[in-house]
Scaffold this motif. Structure first.
Motif, short mmCIF file in Angstrom:
data_model
loop_
_atom_site.label_atom_id
_atom_site.label_comp_id
_atom_site.label_asym_id
_atom_site.label_seq_id
_atom_site.Cartn_x
_atom_site.Cartn_y
_atom_site.Cartn_z
N ARG A 223 25.88 92.51 7.17
CA ARG A 223 25.73 93.91 7.58
C ARG A 223 24.48 94.52 6.93
N ASN A 224 24.23 94.16 5.67
CA ASN A 224 23.07 94.67 4.98
C ASN A 224 21.77 94.23 5.65
N ARG A 227 21.31 96.34 8.68
CA ARG A 227 20.98 97.70 8.25
C ARG A 227 19.54 97.79 7.76
N ILE A 228 19.14 96.83 6.93
CA ILE A 228 17.79 96.85 6.37
C ILE A 228 16.74 96.79 7.46
N LYS A 230 17.10 97.67 10.60
CA LYS A 230 17.12 98.91 11.39
C LYS A 230 16.41 100.04 10.67
N GLU A 231 16.60 100.11 9.35
CA GLU A 231 16.01 101.19 8.57
C GLU A 231 14.53 100.97 8.28
N ASN A 232 14.11 99.71 8.21
CA ASN A 232 12.75 99.41 7.76
C ASN A 232 12.08 98.49 8.77
N LYS A 233 11.50 99.07 9.80
CA LYS A 233 10.87 98.28 10.87
C LYS A 233 9.65 97.53 10.38
N TYR A 361 8.36 96.59 0.06
CA TYR A 361 9.15 97.26 1.11
C TYR A 361 10.48 97.80 0.59
N GLU A 366 17.47 98.22 -4.22
CA GLU A 366 17.80 97.17 -3.26
C GLU A 366 16.84 95.99 -3.34
N TYR A 370 16.75 92.92 -0.57
CA TYR A 370 15.60 92.64 0.29
C TYR A 370 15.11 91.22 0.11
#
Length: 426
Positions: A223-224, A227-228, A230-233, A361, A366, A370
């Motif tokens: 899930r992370n 999420r990562i 999606k949040e950080n293109k 990034y 996190e 990452y």
């Protein structure tokens, strides 16, 4: 100098000392096992398919990195968890001498690799929180160069002794296991110094991991990852282009041992000299320079240069076969050495980028997540890239695997360049 700055300097100094010690141990361990695929081919008589299986299992082991981050960060004692996993991983090198069998050999190395992968992302907690932004790349490059020096010495000596007696791996692999355990002892010491906001010890029952925690460790990393991205293109694009480099690297992993042993007919000594002395001498000479050039800014332009440079490696290496067939050279070893110097020169930059780029990034809390995503994607490409290289070698000719690798290296470099220009405009 204020009290906070003084404390950070002391932390950085203590961490750097332990980091240097760990890299000495790691250099010895890596130097011993660096020829593991060649040993499988030459000493154990492994088939080309078995070489591919070994490279596939080792490469795909990175998939487990994302679980290691959750496992360690949610434990009551990160240092203790690191030591337990580390000892378990290196135990399989220690027991390799028990059976003289290719399948057993592959299994021991693969299981150890999967356990090792659990701890790969944990190093970034240390690099992020124990080193200042100003000194991180520089100190990392110095420690990496020290490791490389020991890899050079140990690999070269290992190749010499393997030519005398191929079965000496049964003696030296357990030694590598012991030094590998000492590496994780050093990491455990460094992690206890970290100034990150670790709170896992407050989330875990004192007696055992409960069902909910185990479920979280299994599911949350996936899930992370979603999420990562999606949040950080920008991080998603960086990883996509890095993926191309990784494919190029892994396409060659089952091919090079076959090429060096069957096509070029090389013994252990020139192979270890190329993979050890030549490759790692280039690393030692260039890594400090690459560390300063990488810096702390956006890594895409840097990656564009080193990926494109890597495209020369497979082209020069495969030319050894052509030049020999055409009678242009009588000693193929020289061309192999040149190719590995180019490889080491470029990989000095890739090693730093692979380890430190995700920090650019990542939000402060996190960093390990990452890097775990970054490492796990290494495992994803490891699932199919070695098989792709093997398939190209079997269906066409072995040379075409080298051409495919060069194309992927160059494509990754071009995409990184385009990304850096996009960020400059923005």
């Amino acid at each position: 100098m204020d009290k906070t700055s003084s404390s950070l300097q002391i932390l950085e100094k203590r961490t750097f000392t332990l980091h240097l010690i760990s890299q000495v141990f790691n250099g010895i361990a890596i130097g011993i096992i660096l020829l593991q695929d060649v040993i499988l081919k030459k000493t154990l008589g492994g088939s080309n398919f078995q070489v591919m299986i070994l490279t596939f299992l080792v490469s795909s082991s990175f998939l487990f990195s994302i679980y290691g981050s959750e496992l360690v960060n949610r434990s009551r004692s990160r240092a203790k968890t690191i030591l337990i996993i580390g000892v378990a991983a290196k135990f399989f090198l220690i027991i390799i001498p028990l059976f003289d069998n290719p399948v057993y050999y592959i299994a021991c190395i693969a299981i150890g690799a999967y356990l090792d992968a659990l701890l790969l992302s944990i190093w970034n907690i240390v690099f992020k929180h124990n080193y200042t932004d100003k000194n991180r790349s520089k100190l990392y490059s110095y420690a990496s160069s020290l490791q490389t020096l020991f890899v050079v010495l140990v690999t070269t000596v290992t190749g010499y002794f393997l030519d005398i007696n191929g079965n000496i791996y049964k003696l030296i692999f357990p030694i590598a296991g012991v030094f590998g355990i000492l590496v994780y002892w050093s990491l455990a010491k460094m992690i206890t110094l970290s100034l990150d906001d670790y709170s896992g010890k407050d989330k875990v029952h004192k007696s055992h991991y409960n069902y909910r925690l185990i479920k979280d460790i299994a599911i949350l990393p996936l899930r992370n990852t979603v999420r990562i991205f999606k949040e950080n293109k920008a991080f998603l694009r960086f990883e996509a282009y890095f993926f191309l480099y990784g494919m190029a690297f892994m396409v060659l992993s089952p091919v090079i041992p076959v090429f060096l042993v069957d096509d070029l007919k090389l013994s252990y000594s020139p192979i270890s000299f190329a993979k050890g002395m030549i490759f790692h001498t280039a690393l030692i000479l260039v890594t400090p320079i690459m560390g300063r050039y990488h810096g702390t800014g956006n890594p895409t332009k840097f990656c564009g240069y080193v990926f494109s440079m890597l495209a020369l490696f497979p082209l020069v290496l495969v030319s050894a076969k052509y030049f020999a067939a055409a009678g242009l050279i009588t000693n193929t070893e020289i061309t192999v050495y040149i190719s590995y110097f180019i490889f080491g020169f470029a990989m000095s930059g890739v090693t730093i980028a692979w380890t430190l780029s995700s920090i650019f990034y990542a939000p402060k809390n996190e960093v390990s997540n990452y890097q775990a995503v970054h490492i796990t994607l290494t495992g994803v490409r490891g699932v199919f890239s070695p098989a792709l290289g093997y398939a190209v070698m079997k269906i066409f000719e072995i040379e075409y695997s080298f051409y495919l690798s060069a194309f992927l290296f160059m494509l990754g470099g071009i995409m990184m360049w385009k990304e850096s220009k996009k960020l400059t405009k923005n």
